[in-house]
Design a protein around this motif. Structure first.
Motif, PDB file in Angstrom:
ATOM      1  N   MET A   1     -86.262  19.105 -25.099  1.00 58.23           N
ATOM      2  CA  MET A   1     -84.993  18.597 -24.582  1.00 58.23           C
ATOM      3  C   MET A   1     -85.132  17.833 -23.268  1.00 58.23           C
ATOM      4  O   MET A   1     -84.134  17.503 -22.620  1.00 58.23           O
ATOM      5  CB  MET A   1     -84.002  19.753 -24.416  1.00 58.23           C
ATOM      6  CG  MET A   1     -83.565  20.374 -25.734  1.00 58.23           C
ATOM      7  SD  MET A   1     -82.809  19.158 -26.852  1.00 58.23           S
ATOM      8  CE  MET A   1     -81.370  18.683 -25.892  1.00 58.23           C
ATOM      9  N   ARG A   2     -86.361  17.501 -22.876  1.00 56.58           N
ATOM     10  CA  ARG A   2     -86.562  16.822 -21.585  1.00 56.58           C
ATOM     11  C   ARG A   2     -85.851  15.470 -21.516  1.00 56.58           C
ATOM     12  O   ARG A   2     -85.329  15.082 -20.476  1.00 56.58           O
ATOM     13  CB  ARG A   2     -88.059  16.630 -21.308  1.00 56.58           C
ATOM     14  CG  ARG A   2     -88.781  17.901 -20.907  1.00 56.58           C
ATOM     15  CD  ARG A   2     -90.153  17.586 -20.323  1.00 56.58           C
ATOM     16  NE  ARG A   2     -91.026  16.966 -21.301  1.00 56.58           N
ATOM     17  CZ  ARG A   2     -91.872  17.646 -22.073  1.00 56.58           C
ATOM     18  NH1 ARG A   2     -91.942  18.957 -21.979  1.00 56.58           N
ATOM     19  NH2 ARG A   2     -92.657  17.014 -22.933  1.00 56.58           N
ATOM     20  N   LYS A   3     -85.834  14.752 -22.631  1.00 51.59           N
ATOM     21  CA  LYS A   3     -85.302  13.386 -22.623  1.00 51.59           C
ATOM     22  C   LYS A   3     -83.802  13.379 -22.312  1.00 51.59           C
ATOM     23  O   LYS A   3     -83.336  12.604 -21.464  1.00 51.59           O
ATOM     24  CB  LYS A   3     -85.590  12.723 -23.965  1.00 51.59           C
ATOM     25  CG  LYS A   3     -85.309  11.225 -24.012  1.00 51.59           C
ATOM     26  CD  LYS A   3     -85.807  10.702 -25.355  1.00 51.59           C
ATOM     27  CE  LYS A   3     -85.489   9.243 -25.553  1.00 51.59           C
ATOM     28  NZ  LYS A   3     -85.936   8.797 -26.897  1.00 51.59           N
ATOM     29  N   LEU A   4     -83.032  14.235 -22.990  1.00 47.50           N
ATOM     30  CA  LEU A   4     -81.586  14.287 -22.736  1.00 47.50           C
ATOM     31  C   LEU A   4     -81.308  14.729 -21.300  1.00 47.50           C
ATOM     32  O   LEU A   4     -80.446  14.171 -20.615  1.00 47.50           O
ATOM     33  CB  LEU A   4     -80.894  15.221 -23.730  1.00 47.50           C
ATOM     34  CG  LEU A   4     -79.371  15.272 -23.632  1.00 47.50           C
ATOM     35  CD1 LEU A   4     -78.739  13.934 -24.011  1.00 47.50           C
ATOM     36  CD2 LEU A   4     -78.798  16.388 -24.506  1.00 47.50           C
ATOM     37  N   LYS A   5     -82.055  15.715 -20.840  1.00 48.71           N
ATOM     38  CA  LYS A   5     -81.864  16.190 -19.456  1.00 48.71           C
ATOM     39  C   LYS A   5     -82.203  15.085 -18.452  1.00 48.71           C
ATOM     40  O   LYS A   5     -81.578  14.987 -17.393  1.00 48.71           O
ATOM     41  CB  LYS A   5     -82.723  17.429 -19.206  1.00 48.71           C
ATOM     42  CG  LYS A   5     -82.246  18.655 -19.975  1.00 48.71           C
ATOM     43  CD  LYS A   5     -83.176  19.846 -19.764  1.00 48.71           C
ATOM     44  CE  LYS A   5     -82.701  21.070 -20.546  1.00 48.71           C
ATOM     45  NZ  LYS A   5     -83.638  22.211 -20.414  1.00 48.71           N
ATOM     46  N   SER A   6     -83.174  14.232 -18.798  1.00 46.48           N
ATOM     47  CA  SER A   6     -83.618  13.194 -17.856  1.00 46.48           C
ATOM     48  C   SER A   6     -82.557  12.134 -17.607  1.00 46.48           C
ATOM     49  O   SER A   6     -82.611  11.421 -16.607  1.00 46.48           O
ATOM     50  CB  SER A   6     -84.894  12.522 -18.377  1.00 46.48           C
ATOM     51  OG  SER A   6     -84.604  11.627 -19.453  1.00 46.48           O
ATOM     52  N   ILE A   7     -81.576  12.025 -18.511  1.00 41.06           N
ATOM     53  CA  ILE A   7     -80.515  11.033 -18.295  1.00 41.06           C
ATOM     54  C   ILE A   7     -79.260  11.676 -17.694  1.00 41.06           C
ATOM     55  O   ILE A   7     -78.216  11.031 -17.582  1.00 41.06           O
ATOM     56  CB  ILE A   7     -80.171  10.255 -19.575  1.00 41.06           C
ATOM     57  CG1 ILE A   7     -79.530  11.148 -20.636  1.00 41.06           C
ATOM     58  CG2 ILE A   7     -81.410   9.553 -20.116  1.00 41.06           C
ATOM     59  CD1 ILE A   7     -78.886  10.375 -21.781  1.00 41.06           C
ATOM     60  N   GLY A   8     -79.364  12.966 -17.324  1.00 45.21           N
ATOM     61  CA  GLY A   8     -78.284  13.576 -16.570  1.00 45.21           C
ATOM     62  C   GLY A   8     -77.474  14.640 -17.272  1.00 45.21           C
ATOM     63  O   GLY A   8     -76.495  15.144 -16.709  1.00 45.21           O
ATOM     64  N   TYR A   9     -77.881  15.027 -18.509  1.00 41.41           N
ATOM     65  CA  TYR A   9     -77.146  16.117 -19.156  1.00 41.41           C
ATOM     66  C   TYR A   9     -77.736  17.447 -18.685  1.00 41.41           C
ATOM     67  O   TYR A   9     -78.823  17.837 -19.099  1.00 41.41           O
ATOM     68  CB  TYR A   9     -77.196  16.036 -20.684  1.00 41.41           C
ATOM     69  CG  TYR A   9     -76.258  17.059 -21.304  1.00 41.41           C
ATOM     70  CD1 TYR A   9     -74.896  16.788 -21.414  1.00 41.41           C
ATOM     71  CD2 TYR A   9     -76.717  18.304 -21.721  1.00 41.41           C
ATOM     72  CE1 TYR A   9     -74.015  17.719 -21.933  1.00 41.41           C
ATOM     73  CE2 TYR A   9     -75.839  19.240 -22.244  1.00 41.41           C
ATOM     74  CZ  TYR A   9     -74.492  18.939 -22.347  1.00 41.41           C
ATOM     75  OH  TYR A   9     -73.611  19.883 -22.847  1.00 41.41           O
ATOM     76  N   LEU A  10     -77.008  18.128 -17.819  1.00 43.62           N
ATOM     77  CA  LEU A  10     -77.556  19.309 -17.152  1.00 43.62           C
ATOM     78  C   LEU A  10     -76.810  20.600 -17.486  1.00 43.62           C
ATOM     79  O   LEU A  10     -77.130  21.659 -16.939  1.00 43.62           O
ATOM     80  CB  LEU A  10     -77.544  19.091 -15.628  1.00 43.62           C
ATOM     81  CG  LEU A  10     -78.339  17.865 -15.148  1.00 43.62           C
ATOM     82  CD1 LEU A  10     -78.198  17.688 -13.646  1.00 43.62           C
ATOM     83  CD2 LEU A  10     -79.810  17.975 -15.551  1.00 43.62           C
ATOM     84  N   LYS A  11     -75.808  20.540 -18.383  1.00 39.42           N
ATOM     85  CA  LYS A  11     -75.082  21.766 -18.735  1.00 39.42           C
ATOM     86  C   LYS A  11     -76.010  22.722 -19.476  1.00 39.42           C
ATOM     87  O   LYS A  11     -76.787  22.299 -20.344  1.00 39.42           O
ATOM     88  CB  LYS A  11     -73.877  21.446 -19.612  1.00 39.42           C
ATOM     89  CG  LYS A  11     -72.720  20.796 -18.881  1.00 39.42           C
ATOM     90  CD  LYS A  11     -71.495  20.699 -19.784  1.00 39.42           C
ATOM     91  CE  LYS A  11     -70.319  20.100 -19.016  1.00 39.42           C
ATOM     92  NZ  LYS A  11     -69.107  20.020 -19.865  1.00 39.42           N
ATOM     93  N   PRO A  12     -75.943  24.010 -19.164  1.00 44.36           N
ATOM     94  CA  PRO A  12     -76.755  24.967 -19.917  1.00 44.36           C
ATOM     95  C   PRO A  12     -76.238  25.099 -21.348  1.00 44.36           C
ATOM     96  O   PRO A  12     -75.027  24.977 -21.592  1.00 44.36           O
ATOM     97  CB  PRO A  12     -76.563  26.275 -19.143  1.00 44.36           C
ATOM     98  CG  PRO A  12     -75.265  26.117 -18.422  1.00 44.36           C
ATOM     99  CD  PRO A  12     -75.124  24.656 -18.105  1.00 44.36           C
ATOM    100  N   PHE A  13     -77.148  25.345 -22.281  1.00 45.53           N
ATOM    101  CA  PHE A  13     -76.751  25.537 -23.668  1.00 45.53           C
ATOM    102  C   PHE A  13     -76.368  26.997 -23.909  1.00 45.53           C
ATOM    103  O   PHE A  13     -76.907  27.912 -23.289  1.00 45.53           O
ATOM    104  CB  PHE A  13     -77.884  25.122 -24.612  1.00 45.53           C
ATOM    105  CG  PHE A  13     -78.099  23.635 -24.639  1.00 45.53           C
ATOM    106  CD1 PHE A  13     -77.235  22.814 -25.335  1.00 45.53           C
ATOM    107  CD2 PHE A  13     -79.158  23.054 -23.943  1.00 45.53           C
ATOM    108  CE1 PHE A  13     -77.425  21.432 -25.357  1.00 45.53           C
ATOM    109  CE2 PHE A  13     -79.349  21.687 -23.957  1.00 45.53           C
ATOM    110  CZ  PHE A  13     -78.476  20.869 -24.669  1.00 45.53           C
ATOM    111  N   THR A  14     -75.434  27.184 -24.819  1.00 52.39           N
ATOM    112  CA  THR A  14     -74.979  28.521 -25.181  1.00 52.39           C
ATOM    113  C   THR A  14     -76.147  29.318 -25.755  1.00 52.39           C
ATOM    114  O   THR A  14     -76.877  28.835 -26.628  1.00 52.39           O
ATOM    115  CB  THR A  14     -73.864  28.425 -26.231  1.00 52.39           C
ATOM    116  OG1 THR A  14     -72.831  27.556 -25.749  1.00 52.39           O
ATOM    117  CG2 THR A  14     -73.265  29.787 -26.540  1.00 52.39           C
ATOM    118  N   THR A  15     -76.344  30.552 -25.280  1.00 49.19           N
ATOM    119  CA  THR A  15     -77.397  31.386 -25.845  1.00 49.19           C
ATOM    120  C   THR A  15     -77.022  31.801 -27.264  1.00 49.19           C
ATOM    121  O   THR A  15     -75.841  31.780 -27.649  1.00 49.19           O
ATOM    122  CB  THR A  15     -77.625  32.655 -25.015  1.00 49.19           C
ATOM    123  OG1 THR A  15     -76.443  33.473 -25.090  1.00 49.19           O
ATOM    124  CG2 THR A  15     -77.944  32.324 -23.558  1.00 49.19           C
TER     125      THR A  15
END
Length: 322
Positions: free
Chosen positions: A288-302
């Motif tokens: 998931m590094r790519k999506l996070k690298s463009i600014g999506y920082l919300k934690p995913f539901t466990t």
């Protein structure tokens, strides 16, 4: 107006609910509305219009100036279907027409790809676009998604913003109509209701003991959050994984379903059906590094939180819809 194709489906209908919750109410729902068993997925949702899938491009030509965004989520998703012609028509050629319309009318696009493109994961689950041509899907569904991803990347002309989302194992409300293709959580809940036990597939891989097969399970509400983020972001076009980045076992899934229902686990194992045994994924985990690298920082539901919400607030409420 925001267009959602596959609007009657699992992810499409949940996305419309999310858009409504965010005060987007001029939604154009595109689908095959003869499928009456799925109509309840749109109950209580604010729509501007319903458009038959076969009439969509004529409608778009007449209304394109009012369309702000297209989410193309409509697809044939049955991994046990082996008629390539069905996938070519619905998943490949139709998607090409959506893409070309988005270029012609300057409309941004998010479309559904799939983690099924990764096959057995021989080269991992990395959404690096230079690796996509090396992927080996296991069935015609996965191949159709792979074929469109490759076609999109090869195009000289692209929508001014576009994103293809490789959905991993999505679960959550509004999937009741999917039959065999519904999530393991949905099937586990029904089995516990009917028999008090959950049946999982036995491992036929010496590297995994029974129940320790792992998948990246993502709650549909996280999927809709990412879709909204991309609609607002509108830059950094490309293909993105959409999972949680953390693989969990089927045993974890089953035990949490029992827990959410207030019952003690009763789990048994059966052989994996022969028709899917040699195409069975024992491990998937989205990088998931790519999506996070463009600014999506919300934690995913466990998995624990997602199953509890799904079971207690939807499945145990007589299949309440989202």
């Amino acid at each position: 107006m925001i267009v959602v194709t596959g609007a009657l489906g699992f992810i499409g209908s949940c996305l419309i609910r999310k858009l409504n919750d965010e005060n987007f109410n001029a939604i154009v729902a595109v689908d095959d509305f003869s499928k009456t068993e799925k109509l309840k997925n749109l109950e209580g949702k604010n729509l501007k219009e319903k458009v038959e899938r076969t009439h969509f491009f004529e409608w778009l030509a007449d209304n394109q100036k009012e369309v702000e965004f297209i989410f193309h989520l409509g697809a044939r998703t049955d991994t046990t279907e082996f008629d390539v012609n069905i996938f070519n028509e619905l998943n490949l050629e139709y998607s090409k027409k959506v893409w070309q319309a988005c270029i012609e009318y300057s409309i941004p696009l998010v479309y559904a790809s799939s983690a099924a493109t990764y096959g057995l994961g021989e080269i991992g689950y990395d959404d690096d676009e230079t690796k996509i041509k090396h992927l080996k899907p296991l069935n015609p569904y996965g191949q159709s998604k792979q074929d469109f991803d490759l076609w999109a990347l090869a195009q000289a002309q692209k929508p001014f913003f576009w994103a293809g989302l490789k959905f991993f194992n999505v679960y959550g409300p509004n999937e009741y109509h999917k039959g065999r293709m519904a999530s393991v959580i949905f099937h586990a809940f029904k089995q516990i209701q009917d028999t008090g036990t959950v049946t999982l597939f036995r491992s036929h891989n010496p590297d995994y003991i029974d129940g320790q097969q792992k998948r990246d399970f993502i709650y549909v509400k996280d999927v809709t959050e990412v879709c909204l983020f991309l609609m607002k972001h509108r830059k950094n076009s490309g293909i993105y994984n959409l999972g949680t980045g953390k693989a969990r076992t089927f045993l974890d899934l089953a035990k949490n379903t029992f827990k959410s229902m207030g019952k003690e686990p009763q789990i048994k194992f059966i052989d994996t059906p022969a028709d899917i045994r040699d195409k069975y994924q024992y491990f998937t985990e989205a990088n998931m590094r790519k999506l996070k690298s463009i600014g999506y920082l919300k934690p995913f539901t466990t998995l624990e939180e997602g199953i509890k919400d799904y079971v207690q607030n939807y499945l145990m409420q007589d299949y309440k819809h989202f």
